[in-house]
Design a protein around this motif. Structure first.
Motif, PDB file in Angstrom:
ATOM      1  N   ASN A  33      62.553  42.372  34.058  1.00 53.00           N
ATOM      2  CA  ASN A  33      62.084  41.575  32.670  1.00 53.00           C
ATOM      3  C   ASN A  33      61.448  40.127  32.978  1.00 53.00           C
ATOM      4  OD1 ASN A  33      64.027  43.154  31.036  1.00 53.00           O
ATOM      5  ND2 ASN A  33      65.703  42.104  32.089  1.00 53.00           N
ATOM      6  N   LEU A  34      60.987  39.916  34.063  1.00 55.19           N
ATOM      7  CA  LEU A  34      60.457  38.823  34.462  1.00 55.19           C
ATOM      8  C   LEU A  34      58.963  38.795  34.393  1.00 55.19           C
ATOM      9  CD1 LEU A  34      62.249  37.721  37.752  1.00 55.19           C
ATOM     10  CD2 LEU A  34      62.443  36.712  35.417  1.00 55.19           C
ATOM     11  N   HIS A  35      58.339  37.895  34.198  1.00 53.64           N
ATOM     12  CA  HIS A  35      56.830  37.831  34.083  1.00 53.64           C
ATOM     13  C   HIS A  35      56.407  36.547  35.092  1.00 53.64           C
ATOM     14  CE1 HIS A  35      53.005  37.431  31.399  1.00 53.64           C
ATOM     15  NE2 HIS A  35      52.665  37.919  32.592  1.00 53.64           N
ATOM     16  N   VAL A  36      55.716  37.008  35.957  1.00 52.90           N
ATOM     17  CA  VAL A  36      55.333  36.012  37.195  1.00 52.90           C
ATOM     18  C   VAL A  36      53.912  36.043  37.141  1.00 52.90           C
ATOM     19  CG1 VAL A  36      55.352  35.744  39.630  1.00 52.90           C
ATOM     20  CG2 VAL A  36      57.207  36.669  38.487  1.00 52.90           C
ATOM     21  N   LEU A  37      53.394  34.670  37.288  1.00 55.03           N
ATOM     22  CA  LEU A  37      51.864  34.404  37.223  1.00 55.03           C
ATOM     23  C   LEU A  37      51.597  34.149  39.008  1.00 55.03           C
ATOM     24  CD1 LEU A  37      49.060  33.583  36.212  1.00 55.03           C
ATOM     25  CD2 LEU A  37      49.842  31.460  35.992  1.00 55.03           C
ATOM     26  N   VAL A  38      50.808  34.606  39.615  1.00 57.14           N
ATOM     27  CA  VAL A  38      50.423  34.728  40.783  1.00 57.14           C
ATOM     28  C   VAL A  38      49.071  34.051  40.889  1.00 57.14           C
ATOM     29  CG1 VAL A  38      49.728  36.121  42.967  1.00 57.14           C
ATOM     30  CG2 VAL A  38      51.453  36.887  41.665  1.00 57.14           C
ATOM     31  N   VAL A  39      48.994  32.826  41.425  1.00 64.64           N
ATOM     32  CA  VAL A  39      47.718  32.191  41.561  1.00 64.64           C
ATOM     33  C   VAL A  39      47.106  32.016  42.980  1.00 64.64           C
ATOM     34  CG1 VAL A  39      46.607  30.039  40.879  1.00 64.64           C
ATOM     35  CG2 VAL A  39      48.596  30.905  39.741  1.00 64.64           C
ATOM     36  N   ASP A  40      46.153  32.714  43.126  1.00 67.17           N
ATOM     37  CA  ASP A  40      45.653  32.812  44.706  1.00 67.17           C
ATOM     38  C   ASP A  40      44.053  32.935  44.546  1.00 67.17           C
ATOM     39  OD1 ASP A  40      45.023  33.168  47.473  1.00 67.17           O
ATOM     40  OD2 ASP A  40      47.076  33.331  47.911  1.00 67.17           O
ATOM     41  N   ASP A  41      43.163  32.393  45.449  1.00 64.41           N
ATOM     42  CA  ASP A  41      41.886  32.656  45.364  1.00 64.41           C
ATOM     43  C   ASP A  41      41.401  33.969  46.220  1.00 64.41           C
ATOM     44  OD1 ASP A  41      42.624  31.123  47.645  1.00 64.41           O
ATOM     45  OD2 ASP A  41      40.340  30.700  47.858  1.00 64.41           O
ATOM     46  N   ASN A  42      42.210  34.296  47.091  1.00 67.18           N
ATOM     47  CA  ASN A  42      41.959  35.585  47.976  1.00 67.18           C
ATOM     48  C   ASN A  42      42.670  36.753  47.220  1.00 67.18           C
ATOM     49  OD1 ASN A  42      42.887  37.487  50.346  1.00 67.18           O
ATOM     50  ND2 ASN A  42      41.742  35.892  51.321  1.00 67.18           N
ATOM     51  N   GLU A  43      41.790  37.595  47.278  1.00 68.80           N
ATOM     52  CA  GLU A  43      42.150  38.801  46.565  1.00 68.80           C
ATOM     53  C   GLU A  43      43.076  39.671  47.227  1.00 68.80           C
ATOM     54  OE1 GLU A  43      39.893  42.785  44.725  1.00 68.80           O
ATOM     55  OE2 GLU A  43      38.512  41.463  45.692  1.00 68.80           O
ATOM     56  N   MET A  44      43.005  39.727  48.665  1.00 67.79           N
ATOM     57  CA  MET A  44      43.940  40.422  49.356  1.00 67.79           C
ATOM     58  C   MET A  44      45.408  39.790  49.235  1.00 67.79           C
ATOM     59  SD  MET A  44      41.975  41.403  53.122  1.00 67.79           S
ATOM     60  CE  MET A  44      41.545  39.643  53.398  1.00 67.79           C
ATOM     61  N   ASN A  45      45.511  38.442  49.203  1.00 66.22           N
ATOM     62  CA  ASN A  45      46.971  37.938  48.921  1.00 66.22           C
ATOM     63  C   ASN A  45      47.397  38.277  47.520  1.00 66.22           C
ATOM     64  OD1 ASN A  45      46.849  36.681  51.439  1.00 66.22           O
ATOM     65  ND2 ASN A  45      45.857  34.817  50.819  1.00 66.22           N
ATOM     66  N   ARG A  46      46.455  38.151  46.463  1.00 65.79           N
ATOM     67  CA  ARG A  46      47.091  38.623  45.274  1.00 65.79           C
ATOM     68  C   ARG A  46      47.631  39.871  45.283  1.00 65.79           C
ATOM     69  NH1 ARG A  46      42.220  36.081  43.496  1.00 65.79           N
ATOM     70  NH2 ARG A  46      41.328  38.073  42.551  1.00 65.79           N
ATOM     71  N   LEU A  47      46.866  40.875  45.937  1.00 69.23           N
ATOM     72  CA  LEU A  47      47.227  42.262  46.093  1.00 69.23           C
ATOM     73  C   LEU A  47      48.465  42.456  46.701  1.00 69.23           C
ATOM     74  CD1 LEU A  47      46.675  45.248  45.585  1.00 69.23           C
ATOM     75  CD2 LEU A  47      45.390  45.244  47.771  1.00 69.23           C
ATOM     76  N   VAL A  48      48.812  41.712  48.010  1.00 68.90           N
ATOM     77  CA  VAL A  48      49.958  41.845  48.448  1.00 68.90           C
ATOM     78  C   VAL A  48      51.243  41.333  47.604  1.00 68.90           C
ATOM     79  CG1 VAL A  48      51.413  40.877  50.559  1.00 68.90           C
ATOM     80  CG2 VAL A  48      49.063  41.533  50.827  1.00 68.90           C
TER      81      VAL A  48
END
Length: 857
Positions: free
Chosen positions: A726-741
């Protein structure tokens, strides 16, 4: 009838003879009394003249030895000497003289002495700076001394003449009376034989008178012997003609041994020529009275110092000998020499001291200045003494110094001041220590100062401050470098660990699964290495801090054993734990660091033990009311350590040899970090080992007991992770790999994920959408995570939980996150379980079934 007449005549003649002899006897007694009175008067008069000479000599000696202007000690002695002189002139031997000419001589002598005292008094109370007065006074004093000497000689000669005249008159009268008596005696003898008996009686009475005169002579001799001074006379050859008993007591020679002996035989051989020249010069210059000091050799070989006053005796103008009064001044001479030695020692210390030293009076005038002070000012000491600071340095500095000196005098405690002084075209900085000088009564006599040139110290201090600032700047750069390096290394490492972990959960062929597992293990090993390096840098910078929370030793030990049990079993190693039953249930400390210590020790034990047994012994060493001393021993049966290496086992990057690194790996930082952590906790660590037998590592810690009971409430039924969907989380990171993980982990738990590449984009998304939680990287372009968090809190006013994604393990970084308004942080690389725990801990509303654990006191 004839018989009757003869009897009457006889009786009348006898009465006449009896009356005549009675009158003659009385006349003789009167003459004897006159002789005795004349002798006593003359002796007392001579004694007072000698005492007058002595007091005048003493007055001059004291004046030139001690008579500095304003010397309170000598003023007292001057008054005492003046009173003694006045007392002498008031003595009856001077005041009862009936001879007019002698009275006139005494009066002139007293007037001369009064003038001498008046001039000396004026000399004593002269201004200290009046150096010409001293030279004028010396000349006038010599003239008065000559005048007084002439008057003394004239008075003495007149007294001797009067005495001789009185004695002559008495003797002449006595002779006439004696002839008359003798004539009457002869006549009486011719007339009556029995009158011889009366003559014999008269002779007996004369013997009695002579005995009385002898008694008086003995009395006067006793007075001379008990005078306390050596009194003697010599002829012109210097041989003793008279000595008193004091001479025998001091020299050790008997009176008979001294009489006829040369005076020079008692003088130290090195001084004989000097004394001969001294007295020859006195005779040549017709000096009536002289004084000199010299060493004398006693009979027992002891050297005694003498002060001798000699009066030249003349007969008809021709020198005939000396009357001498000699005092034993050995003790005072030694004391004087000791004072001179101490003064020379003091002067030597003052002049050879590297500091500038000076002494001032309570009025602020310089009394003494050492060589360094004179060289500093470029002035001789004579130009400094007697001056004030205002006269030397000007009114400004003078008033400042004077205020400090008055403060020292008033409070009787030292004080310190700093002063810049121009020296040889440069300005030097001096630290001046002012302190009071006290007398025996604890009264302040003056102020002394010791000035130290601290120019180099001040310069060094400035350089140290500059170096400290540079060091602080370098430390900040180091911290920034470590943070950047940690971020740059952990960012790709986070992707490797995270994605390899996700791959391990997927279905792959065994060979591919092995490759991914190897990649995952290598990346975790690299993470351990990075953590060790960061811990080492924090330890060396003194930035490593400890938390204070409650934990259980039993649980930590068991957790570490469970963590390494699989690896130990792979090497066929058994791990046994022995925990003291008296171990308290809960202690206060840093459980994370204790885990790190035990993990390092157990990892080394498993690593260096090919097979066998590892024992973990936890024992209570000392029990206290509020704390416990606990020792934890890790004993293995591994390869052991050479004894010479044990001494450097705690050194950074140190291993036994290169083969150990090749065979077992490692960087050599583990034991260094372990020892640092143990010592930071106030404990100790020791290692004993035998090659091929095993190693015993023991740590000892004293930790407070947790006396507040912990009650664990029953946990609510657990919830499965799909409930996070039910959660909606915003992931903020300039590194694409970190966002992917991060997105992969979150989506595996059914969480809806939105992404932003920097803080500015995240702020725009938060303005238009509602999110349950934000995962925010710190280092990003355009707007970093800290700036974005601050803007979300202050400008947008949102309370959405913000979790920092940081690659830095430094405490400063975590503090910056919390200060910017973030709720928590996750250190990259992270494990999936860690991220889920952080999410659950920071949700705005607790999820159903979440474990509820709290303390109840």
């Amino acid at each position: 009838m004839k018989t009757h007449k003869y009897v009457i005549f006889l009786l009348f003649f006898l009465f006449f003879i009896f009356a005549f002899f009675l009158w003659e006897f009385k006349s003789i007694n009167v003459n004897n009394r006159q002789n005795v009175d004349a002798v006593e008067t003359t002796a007392r008069f001579s004694k007072n003249l000698n005492q007058l000479r002595f007091e005048l000599l003493k007055l001059d000696n004291n004046l030139f030895a001690k008579g500095n202007p304003g010397s309170s000690r000598y003023l007292y002695e001057f008054r005492s000497d003046s009173a003694s002189l006045a007392k002498l002139f008031n003595d009856p031997s001077f005041t009862r003289i009936r001879h007019e000419e002698l009275n006139k001589g005494i009066l002139l002598l007293r007037q001369s002495v009064d003038r001498k005292l008046a001039r000396q008094s004026a000399y004593l109370f002269r201004e200290a700076t009046d150096t010409l007065a001293g030279a004028g006074f010396t000349k006038q004093n010599d003239e008065i001394n000559k005048q007084i000497g002439s008057q003394l000689m004239a008075v003495n000669n007149l007294q001797q003449k009067i005495f001789a005249g009185e004695i002559g008159n008495v003797e002449q009268t006595y002779t006439k009376q004696y002839l008359i008596a003798l004539g009457f005696a002869i006549l009486s003898f011719l007339v009556f034989y029995f009158l011889l008996t009366g003559l014999n009686s008269h002779i007996q009475r004369r013997k009695i008178a002579e005995e009385e005169a002898l008694i008086n002579e003995v009395k006067y001799k006793r007075i001379i012997d008990e005078s306390g001074a050596i009194i003697f006379t010599t002829n012109m050859e210097g041989r003793f003609t008279f000595v008193n008993e004091q001479a025998s007591r001091v020299t050790g020679y008997h009176e008979d041994e001294l009489l006829g002996k040369s005076f020079l035989e008692l003088v130290d051989p090195g001084w004989r020529d000097q004394l001969i020249r001294f007295y020859e010069d006195a005779i040549r210059r017709s000096l009536v009275e002289t004084q000199i000091r010299f060493p004398a050799i006693c009979k027992n070989g002891e050297t005694r110092w003498m002060e001798q006053t000699a009066v030249l005796v003349t007969r008809q103008g021709v020198p005939a000998g000396f009357h001498c009064i000699t005092k034993d001044i050995t003790e005072s001479y030694q004391l004087e020499n000791e004072k001179k030695y101490l003064y020379q020692l003091f002067q030597s210390i003052m002049d050879n001291s590297p500091q500038v030293i000076f002494i001032k009076s309570t009025e602020g005038r310089y009394i003494h200045a050492n060589k360094q002070f004179c060289e500093l000012l470029g002035l001789p000491e004579t130009a400094i003494t007697g001056k004030t600071d205002a006269e030397l340095f000007g009114p400004g500095h003078g008033n400042h110094y004077r205020q400090k000196e008055m403060q020292v005098i008033k409070n009787k405690v030292p004080c310190r001041l700093r002063q810049n002084i121009a020296v040889k075209n440069s300005v030097r900085t001096f630290s001046v220590e002012l302190f009071p000088l006290f007398d025996f009564n604890e009264q302040v006599l003056g102020v002394s100062g010791i000035a130290t040139d601290i120019t180099d110290t001040v310069l060094n201090q400035k350089n140290l401050i500059t170096a400290l600032k540079r060091a602080e700047t370098a430390e900040k750069h180091t911290q920034s470098f470590l943070a950047n390096m940690s971020h740059e290394i952990r960012t790709p490492l986070n992707s490797i660990i995270g994605l390899s972990y996700q791959l391990l959960k997927s279905d792959m062929r065994p060979k591919e699964h092995g490759f991914v597992r190897t990649i995952h293990a290598a990346s975790e090993h690299l993470l351990v290495l990075i953590n060790d390096i960061l811990d080492t840098s924090k330890i060396e910078a003194g930035k490593l801090t400890l938390d204070q929370t409650h934990f259980s030793f039993r649980e930590i030990i068991q957790l570490m054993v469970d963590l390494l049990r699989q690896k130990a079993e792979e090497k066929n190693i058994r791990i046994l734990t022995e925990i003291d039953s008296n171990l308290f249930a809960s202690h206060t400390g840093d459980p994370h660091r204790i885990k790190q210590i035990l993990l390092n020790l157990l990892t080394n034990a498993v690593k260096f033990t090919p097979g066998g047994l590892i024992r973990i012994i936890c024992k209570v060493e000392k029990e206290g009311p509020k704390d416990q001393s606990v020792s934890i021993s890790v004993i293995d049966s591994g390869i052991g350590i050479e004894q010479e290496y044990i001494d450097r086992i705690f050194t950074k990057f140190s291993q036994e040899d290169k083969s150990t690194t090749r065979n077992y790996g490692g960087t050599g930082l583990g034991m260094f970090i372990t020892k640092s952590l143990v010592e930071l906790m106030g404990g100790s660590i020791s290692v004993t080992s035998q090659k091929e037998i095993g190693t015993h590592v023991k740590i000892s810690l004293t930790l407070p007991k947790n006396l507040i009971p912990v009650i664990r409430l029953a946990a609510k039924p657990s919830v499965s992770t799909p409930s996070l969907g039910n959660l909606h989380v915003l992931v903020v990171d300039d590194n694409e790999m970190n966002r992917l993980v991060a997105s992969t982990v979150l989506e595996n738990h059914g969480i809806k994920v939105s992404e932003a590449i920097n803080g500015a984009e995240a702020v725009r998304l938060l303005q238009s959408q509602v999110f349950d939680l934000v995962l925010m990287d710190l280092q990003m372009p355009v707007m970093d995570g800290l700036q974005a968090a601050a803007k979300i809190r202050k400008e947008l006013g949102l309370k959405v939980p913000i979790i920092a994604l940081t690659a830095s393990a430094l405490n400063e970084e975590s503090h910056r996150c919390l200060d910017a308004g973030m709720n928590d942080f996750i250190i990259k690389p992270f494990k999936e379980e860690e991220m889920v725990d952080v999410l659950l801990r920071n949700l705005r509303q607790p999820l159903p079934g979440q474990e509820d654990e709290r303390k109840v006191s």
